[in-house]
Design a protein around this motif. Structure first.
Motif, mmCIF file in Angstrom:
data_model
loop_
_atom_site.group_PDB
_atom_site.id
_atom_site.type_symbol
_atom_site.label_atom_id
_atom_site.label_comp_id
_atom_site.label_asym_id
_atom_site.label_seq_id
_atom_site.Cartn_x
_atom_site.Cartn_y
_atom_site.Cartn_z
ATOM 1 N N LEU A 101 0.865 -1.184 0.000
ATOM 2 C CA LEU A 101 0.000 0.000 0.000
ATOM 3 C C LEU A 101 0.898 1.230 0.000
ATOM 4 N N HIS A 102 0.773 2.053 -1.018
ATOM 5 C CA HIS A 102 1.565 3.276 -1.115
ATOM 6 C C HIS A 102 0.780 4.407 -0.444
ATOM 7 N N VAL A 103 1.331 4.914 0.648
ATOM 8 C CA VAL A 103 0.632 5.940 1.424
ATOM 9 C C VAL A 103 1.200 7.319 1.119
ATOM 10 N N ASP A 104 0.453 8.339 1.510
ATOM 11 C CA ASP A 104 0.842 9.717 1.220
ATOM 12 C C ASP A 104 2.142 10.104 1.915
ATOM 13 N N GLU A 105 2.286 9.725 3.181
ATOM 14 C CA GLU A 105 3.498 10.013 3.938
ATOM 15 C C GLU A 105 3.847 8.786 4.769
ATOM 16 N N ALA A 106 5.142 8.469 4.847
ATOM 17 C CA ALA A 106 5.543 7.283 5.608
ATOM 18 C C ALA A 106 6.946 7.446 6.175
ATOM 19 N N ARG A 107 7.101 6.953 7.385
ATOM 20 C CA ARG A 107 8.421 6.741 7.973
ATOM 21 C C ARG A 107 8.380 5.368 8.622
ATOM 22 N N ILE A 108 9.204 4.480 8.125
ATOM 23 C CA ILE A 108 9.251 3.104 8.623
ATOM 24 C C ILE A 108 10.713 2.789 8.911
ATOM 25 N N ARG A 109 11.017 2.608 10.162
ATOM 26 C CA ARG A 109 12.418 2.455 10.554
ATOM 27 C C ARG A 109 12.558 1.252 11.486
ATOM 28 N N ILE A 110 13.521 0.403 11.189
ATOM 29 C CA ILE A 110 13.874 -0.722 12.060
ATOM 30 C C ILE A 110 15.337 -0.558 12.420
ATOM 31 N N GLY A 111 15.607 -0.300 13.689
ATOM 32 C CA GLY A 111 16.980 -0.040 14.095
ATOM 33 C C GLY A 111 17.513 1.183 13.367
ATOM 34 N N ASP A 112 18.590 0.997 12.610
ATOM 35 C CA ASP A 112 19.204 2.099 11.869
ATOM 36 C C ASP A 112 18.775 2.143 10.411
ATOM 37 N N SER A 113 17.821 1.303 10.031
ATOM 38 C CA SER A 113 17.447 1.185 8.615
ATOM 39 C C SER A 113 16.096 1.833 8.338
ATOM 40 N N ASP A 114 16.057 2.729 7.347
ATOM 41 C CA ASP A 114 14.809 3.308 6.862
ATOM 42 C C ASP A 114 14.307 2.465 5.690
ATOM 43 N N LEU A 115 13.032 2.067 5.754
ATOM 44 C CA LEU A 115 12.489 1.172 4.745
ATOM 45 C C LEU A 115 11.515 1.843 3.791
ATOM 46 N N GLN A 116 11.000 3.015 4.122
ATOM 47 C CA GLN A 116 9.852 3.556 3.394
ATOM 48 C C GLN A 116 10.112 3.789 1.903
ATOM 49 N N ASP A 117 11.342 4.033 1.510
ATOM 50 C CA ASP A 117 11.624 4.309 0.105
ATOM 51 C C ASP A 117 12.167 3.100 -0.644
ATOM 52 N N LEU A 118 12.243 1.966 0.028
ATOM 53 C CA LEU A 118 12.796 0.766 -0.607
ATOM 54 C C LEU A 118 11.718 0.016 -1.373
ATOM 55 N N PRO A 119 12.084 -0.653 -2.474
ATOM 56 C CA PRO A 119 11.125 -1.539 -3.132
ATOM 57 C C PRO A 119 10.807 -2.729 -2.237
ATOM 58 N N ILE A 120 9.709 -3.416 -2.535
ATOM 59 C CA ILE A 120 9.238 -4.492 -1.657
ATOM 60 C C ILE A 120 10.309 -5.542 -1.384
ATOM 61 N N PRO A 121 11.012 -6.097 -2.391
ATOM 62 C CA PRO A 121 12.003 -7.139 -2.081
ATOM 63 C C PRO A 121 13.115 -6.657 -1.157
ATOM 64 N N ALA A 122 13.526 -5.393 -1.321
ATOM 65 C CA ALA A 122 14.632 -4.873 -0.515
ATOM 66 C C ALA A 122 14.227 -4.618 0.930
ATOM 67 N N ARG A 123 12.937 -4.552 1.215
ATOM 68 C CA ARG A 123 12.502 -4.328 2.599
ATOM 69 C C ARG A 123 12.737 -5.553 3.478
ATOM 70 N N ARG A 124 12.759 -6.736 2.841
ATOM 71 C CA ARG A 124 12.972 -8.006 3.565
ATOM 72 C C ARG A 124 11.986 -8.132 4.728
ATOM 73 N N ILE A 125 10.728 -8.167 4.365
ATOM 74 C CA ILE A 125 9.657 -8.291 5.350
ATOM 75 C C ILE A 125 8.878 -9.568 5.060
ATOM 76 N N GLY A 126 8.682 -10.389 6.081
ATOM 77 C CA GLY A 126 7.846 -11.577 5.950
ATOM 78 C C GLY A 126 6.405 -11.240 6.283
ATOM 79 N N TYR A 127 5.476 -11.840 5.543
ATOM 80 C CA TYR A 127 4.053 -11.515 5.711
ATOM 81 C C TYR A 127 3.271 -12.816 5.830
ATOM 82 N N VAL A 128 2.533 -12.963 6.929
ATOM 83 C CA VAL A 128 1.661 -14.118 7.145
ATOM 84 C C VAL A 128 0.230 -13.604 7.186
ATOM 85 N N PHE A 129 -0.615 -14.143 6.301
ATOM 86 C CA PHE A 129 -1.988 -13.673 6.160
ATOM 87 C C PHE A 129 -2.953 -14.529 6.988
ATOM 88 N N GLN A 130 -4.234 -14.145 6.961
ATOM 89 C CA GLN A 130 -5.255 -14.955 7.635
ATOM 90 C C GLN A 130 -5.303 -16.358 7.054
#
Length: 348
Positions: A47-76
């Protein structure tokens, strides 16, 4: 540290949230439409939002493409590939050089040669979690992973989620509208309402806050405390030590010395001005009122200090008036041993 700040305007709905959380499980809690899934979708990058800041430790993720974010997703729903075996599903996107530790942690070693159609709902969801973990994510998103399961399957998978919390070593965002799940799993709670954060902080603190009870649901309200198992008695009761004293609960299948997390629902705690005698309830703890809040109906939510632990008790306004309950009142909390369900006791 996980830092998230998001703003987005949907038709008829504005999302504007900001919170911080340490490692462990951060639960996003709120009613349907509160914005929970929108948050995890924005963090994942779908979901591309109007404004975002997503930070884990020292890494900012908001401007990274999906694969580079390295996020696992488990759905219902597990969303496993039906033409692949469990082993094949686990290998899809695998970055980890060795799947054995995750297979062991999730208890799916005996399932590796099966196809998804031969799995129960709980087994399939464990495989989905394993597949996400094997991508070596820096953050794991779980969007109501138990919502599609019946109570038996939920009871089956919850211990594995606790193990995941304690052993995986990565932060997790856990979407839920179940207070019982949040109380059992969460280290941090983010309470959402109409696209806004109304409170966030340590889960134990927020669950015992009478001001938050209307948002969590007064019938579901209940505090969480930690206790250590001190004895297993021959009459089928387990004795535990908490800050206020001893607790007796139906037999727990954990060793002496184990520390457990106990959720005690507000509706299961009676108050007494004097230590009662000749009653069937076995747990009587000295308490002091630290806050009292009247609701819109006949109930009153009372926050109690029990030797440093926080408890909640829900009583009627009539009882509160008759007992002259107020901040600083000292008395006793009375808890029936059998009132604490097995599902409300878990590993700390």
């Amino acid at each position: 540290m996980l830092e998230i700040a998001l703003r987005h305007r949907f038709p008829g709905f504005d999302l504007d949230v900001a919170f911080e959380a340490p490692g462990g499980v951060t639960a996003l809690f709120g009613r349907s439409g509160a914005g929970k899934t929108s948050i995890v979708n924005a963090v994942a990058g779908v979901l591309h939002v109007d404004e975002a800041r997503i930070r884990i430790g020292d890494s900012d993720l908001q401007d990274l493409p999906i694969p580079a974010r390295r996020i696992g997703y488990v759905f219902q729903e597990p969303r496993l590939f039906p033409h692949m075996s469990v082993r094949g599903n686990l290998r899809y996107g695998q970055r980890s050089p060795d799947m054995a530790p995750i297979v062991d942690m999730l208890g799916i070693g005996d399932l590796l040669d099966r196809r998804p159609a031969a799995l129960s709902g709980g087994e399939a969801q464990r495989v989905a979690i394993g597949r996400a973990l094997l991508t070596e994510p820096r953050l794991l998103l779980l969007d109501e992973p138990l919502a599609a399961l019946d109570e038996a399957r939920k009871a089956e998978i919850l211990p594995y989620l606790e193990r995941l919390r304690d052993q995986a070593g990565i932060p997790m965002l856990y979407v839920s509208h179940s207070v019982a799940e949040v109380a059992r799993l969460a280290t941090t709670l983010v309470a959402l309402e109409n696209g806004r954060v109304i409170r966030f902080g340590p889960a134990a603190d927020l669950l015992s806050d009478p001001d938050l009870a209307p948002s969590l649901g007064v019938r579901e309200a209940g505090a969480v405390l930690q206790a250590r198992i001190t004895d297993h008695h021959s009459d089928g009761l387990t004795e535990l030590s908490c800050q206020a004293g001893a607790l007796l609960l139906p037999a727990l299948d954990q060793p002496i010395g184990a520390v457990v997390r106990i959720r005690i629902e507000a509706q299961d705690i009676m108050l007494a001005a004097h230590r009662p005698r000749g009653i069937s309830a076995l747990n009587v703890l000295p308490v002091q009122i630290t806050a009292i809040r009247e609701g819109a109906g006949p109930g009153v939510m009372v926050q109690l200090d029990a030797g440093g632990d926080r408890l909640l008790s829900r009583v009627t306004r009539r009882s509160a008036q008759a007992m002259a309950l107020e901040d600083g009142w000292r008395g006793y909390a009375v808890i029936k041993s059998v009132a604490v369900a097995a599902a409300n006791v878990s590993g700390a």
